[in-house]
Scaffold this motif. Structure first.
Motif: not given
Length: 158
Positions: A67, A75, A115, A118
């Motif tokens: 990331v 996150f 994810m 996010f």
């Protein structure tokens, strides 16, 4: 390290006025029952954010993902909401720091949901205008209004 110290030393504290055979036997029995209880509980289970060593010690397989974003705290918040066990490491040698997220292999489905959310929050932030830019714009507008008001007052006075 604390567990290693506990395994090597035995601290037995008994408060009696006269140390009797019955007190020693009772203390040893209490110690044995404590050890049995500790063995039955098993190793300590960590949840949420943890170190890589703690994550690997759970023997469930570890997967990693890169990331490269500065909003890693977002996150973390989202991952805690979904109950994902994860560990984050930072690569300091790259100019914009990159983060590697390690997580358990069984949490793969939950991590995909993390994810997705996010990415949605990142996209929403890009669409949302900056508060500082809005503040600068309103400062300029207010300066123009003040100068216009001063001109009107001067015209009315003459």
């Amino acid at each position: 390290m604390q567990e290693a110290v506990e395994e090597k030393t035995i601290n037995l504290a008994v408060s009696v006025t006269k140390l009797s055979w019955r007190a020693i036997v009772g203390a040893v029995r209490a110690y044995i029952s404590y050890k049995r209880h500790k063995e039955m509980m098993g190793p300590k289970r960590y949840r949420g954010k943890q170190t890589v060593k703690q994550l690997i010690s759970q023997d469930q397989g570890v997967t990693s993902m890169l990331v490269g974003d500065e909003s890693i705290s977002q996150f973390e918040r989202i991952a805690k909401r979904y109950g994902v066990d994860f560990a984050i490491t930072k690569d300091k040698f790259v100019d914009p720091p990159k983060y590697t997220v390690f997580f358990k292999a069984k949490d793969l489905d939950a991590l995909e949901a993390v994810m997705d959310e996010f990415e949605k929050t990142k996209a929403f932030q890009k669409q949302k205008p900056s508060v500082l830019k809005q503040l600068e714009h309103y400062k300029e507008v207010s300066k123009e209004q003040i100068t216009k008001a001063k001109i009107r007052v001067k015209e009315m006075v003459r």
